[in-house]
Write a protein that holds these residues in place. Sequence first.
Motif, PDB file in Angstrom:
ATOM      1  N   ILE A  43      35.779  47.444  59.131  1.00 47.39           N
ATOM      2  CA  ILE A  43      35.220  47.843  57.837  1.00 47.39           C
ATOM      3  C   ILE A  43      33.701  47.911  57.926  1.00 47.39           C
ATOM      4  CG2 ILE A  43      34.897  47.145  55.430  1.00 47.39           C
ATOM      5  CD1 ILE A  43      37.766  46.009  55.536  1.00 47.39           C
ATOM      6  N   ILE A  44      33.106  46.926  58.594  1.00 52.69           N
ATOM      7  CA  ILE A  44      31.645  46.923  58.755  1.00 52.69           C
ATOM      8  C   ILE A  44      31.201  48.142  59.554  1.00 52.69           C
ATOM      9  CG2 ILE A  44      29.711  45.701  59.837  1.00 52.69           C
ATOM     10  CD1 ILE A  44      31.144  43.077  59.044  1.00 52.69           C
ATOM     11  N   ARG A  45      31.928  48.464  60.621  1.00 55.43           N
ATOM     12  CA  ARG A  45      31.596  49.654  61.422  1.00 55.43           C
ATOM     13  C   ARG A  45      31.730  50.929  60.588  1.00 55.43           C
ATOM     14  NH1 ARG A  45      34.878  48.109  66.837  1.00 55.43           N
ATOM     15  NH2 ARG A  45      33.487  46.459  67.541  1.00 55.43           N
ATOM     16  N   GLY A  72      27.905  66.105  59.204  1.00 55.59           N
ATOM     17  CA  GLY A  72      29.301  66.348  59.555  1.00 55.59           C
ATOM     18  C   GLY A  72      29.659  65.697  60.880  1.00 55.59           C
ATOM     19  N   ALA A  73      28.770  65.827  61.878  1.00 56.61           N
ATOM     20  CA  ALA A  73      29.009  65.207  63.177  1.00 56.61           C
ATOM     21  C   ALA A  73      29.065  63.693  63.040  1.00 56.61           C
ATOM     22  CB  ALA A  73      27.924  65.626  64.165  1.00 56.61           C
ATOM     23  N   ALA A  74      28.183  63.130  62.209  1.00 64.47           N
ATOM     24  CA  ALA A  74      28.182  61.684  62.000  1.00 64.47           C
ATOM     25  C   ALA A  74      29.478  61.224  61.329  1.00 64.47           C
ATOM     26  CB  ALA A  74      26.977  61.265  61.176  1.00 64.47           C
ATOM     27  N   LEU A  75      29.971  62.007  60.384  1.00 61.57           N
ATOM     28  CA  LEU A  75      31.227  61.649  59.723  1.00 61.57           C
ATOM     29  C   LEU A  75      32.400  61.720  60.691  1.00 61.57           C
ATOM     30  CD1 LEU A  75      30.808  63.369  56.246  1.00 61.57           C
ATOM     31  CD2 LEU A  75      30.901  60.930  56.730  1.00 61.57           C
ATOM     32  N   VAL A  76      32.411  62.725  61.560  1.00 61.50           N
ATOM     33  CA  VAL A  76      33.474  62.825  62.563  1.00 61.50           C
ATOM     34  C   VAL A  76      33.400  61.623  63.505  1.00 61.50           C
ATOM     35  CG1 VAL A  76      34.271  64.164  64.561  1.00 61.50           C
ATOM     36  CG2 VAL A  76      33.708  65.321  62.424  1.00 61.50           C
ATOM     37  N   ALA A  77      32.194  61.260  63.931  1.00 65.49           N
ATOM     38  CA  ALA A  77      32.032  60.104  64.808  1.00 65.49           C
ATOM     39  C   ALA A  77      32.482  58.822  64.107  1.00 65.49           C
ATOM     40  CB  ALA A  77      30.580  59.983  65.252  1.00 65.49           C
ATOM     41  N   ALA A  78      32.162  58.705  62.828  1.00 66.38           N
ATOM     42  CA  ALA A  78      32.573  57.513  62.082  1.00 66.38           C
ATOM     43  C   ALA A  78      34.091  57.444  61.973  1.00 66.38           C
ATOM     44  CB  ALA A  78      31.939  57.520  60.691  1.00 66.38           C
ATOM     45  N   GLY A  79      34.715  58.577  61.722  1.00 68.24           N
ATOM     46  CA  GLY A  79      36.179  58.603  61.653  1.00 68.24           C
ATOM     47  C   GLY A  79      36.800  58.216  62.982  1.00 68.24           C
ATOM     48  N   GLY A  80      36.191  58.700  64.078  1.00 66.39           N
ATOM     49  CA  GLY A  80      36.683  58.331  65.408  1.00 66.39           C
ATOM     50  C   GLY A  80      36.541  56.851  65.666  1.00 66.39           C
ATOM     51  N   ALA A  81      35.418  56.266  65.247  1.00 66.17           N
ATOM     52  CA  ALA A  81      35.200  54.837  65.447  1.00 66.17           C
ATOM     53  C   ALA A  81      36.220  54.019  64.667  1.00 66.17           C
ATOM     54  CB  ALA A  81      33.783  54.453  65.032  1.00 66.17           C
ATOM     55  N   VAL A  82      36.536  54.443  63.457  1.00 60.77           N
ATOM     56  CA  VAL A  82      37.515  53.731  62.641  1.00 60.77           C
ATOM     57  C   VAL A  82      38.903  53.839  63.286  1.00 60.77           C
ATOM     58  CG1 VAL A  82      38.696  53.728  60.410  1.00 60.77           C
ATOM     59  CG2 VAL A  82      36.214  53.922  60.512  1.00 60.77           C
ATOM     60  N   VAL A 116      39.625  54.359  66.502  1.00 59.49           N
ATOM     61  CA  VAL A 116      39.654  53.547  67.725  1.00 59.49           C
ATOM     62  C   VAL A 116      39.781  52.070  67.362  1.00 59.49           C
ATOM     63  CG1 VAL A 116      38.255  52.786  69.693  1.00 59.49           C
ATOM     64  CG2 VAL A 116      38.446  55.209  69.163  1.00 59.49           C
ATOM     65  N   GLY A 117      39.025  51.635  66.358  1.00 62.13           N
ATOM     66  CA  GLY A 117      39.106  50.236  65.932  1.00 62.13           C
ATOM     67  C   GLY A 117      40.502  49.863  65.449  1.00 62.13           C
ATOM     68  N   ALA A 118      41.130  50.776  64.729  1.00 59.57           N
ATOM     69  CA  ALA A 118      42.485  50.514  64.240  1.00 59.57           C
ATOM     70  C   ALA A 118      43.472  50.454  65.400  1.00 59.57           C
ATOM     71  CB  ALA A 118      42.893  51.577  63.235  1.00 59.57           C
ATOM     72  N   ALA A 119      43.305  51.335  66.385  1.00 58.32           N
ATOM     73  CA  ALA A 119      44.212  51.334  67.536  1.00 58.32           C
ATOM     74  C   ALA A 119      44.079  50.044  68.342  1.00 58.32           C
ATOM     75  CB  ALA A 119      43.930  52.545  68.418  1.00 58.32           C
ATOM     76  N   VAL A 120      42.836  49.593  68.528  1.00 51.18           N
ATOM     77  CA  VAL A 120      42.610  48.333  69.258  1.00 51.18           C
ATOM     78  C   VAL A 120      43.242  47.173  68.505  1.00 51.18           C
ATOM     79  CG1 VAL A 120      40.806  46.697  69.949  1.00 51.18           C
ATOM     80  CG2 VAL A 120      40.556  49.137  70.448  1.00 51.18           C
ATOM     81  N   ARG A 121      43.106  47.173  67.194  1.00 45.95           N
ATOM     82  CA  ARG A 121      43.672  46.091  66.389  1.00 45.95           C
ATOM     83  C   ARG A 121      45.197  46.082  66.502  1.00 45.95           C
ATOM     84  NH1 ARG A 121      44.565  46.572  60.554  1.00 45.95           N
ATOM     85  NH2 ARG A 121      43.728  48.565  61.074  1.00 45.95           N
TER      86      ARG A 121
END
Length: 184
Positions: A5-7, A159-169, A171-176
């Motif tokens: 969530i913080i990320r 837009g690129a930042a939003l795509v990167a943020a979605g990717g980070a979320v 990846v974080g969910a997959a790791v969890r």
Amino acid sequence: MKTTIIRAVAALSLAAAALMAPTAANAYTDPAAVTVSPSTVVPGGSATFTTSTAPFQTDEQVAISITGANASAVTLGSVAVQTNNSLSTTAAFGKLNVAIKLPSNATGTYYLTFTGLSSKVVLHSSVVVTAATSDNTSKGGLAVTGFDANSTTGFWVAGAALVAAGGAVAVGAAVRRRRQAASA
């Protein structure tokens, strides 16, 4: 979960900052800036230099220095520029309002420096001389339509930042999920 969530919040904050950066950069206008109208003129044309605020003292003499091709042929009203490419005007109520007529053989960019003789305030401006052409003939008679990529850079970055943020979320969910599956 808490770090995800913080990320996500951090990524969205960065995206919002990137989206707002072009707007914030263009929002500030120097109150003592010289406005030129029009900013491009044809040879032999005139341009008026003004300030919206009063950077100079009331009725102060303002020296105008001009550089550019054939600058010695520039006129202020009906007064020709002196041999050292300078002339002067009076800043009524401290505001600049001066019309400059460029010579018929003017070319390129003319740079002007306005210096208050008492206040020592120095302002700069320029005017570009272009050849007289019609927009219709230079564009083949058709209107120019579409979008200008230079004016939408902020949206592309956001837009690129939003795509990167979605990717980070993601990846974080997959790791969890992997951690939960491994511990079960």
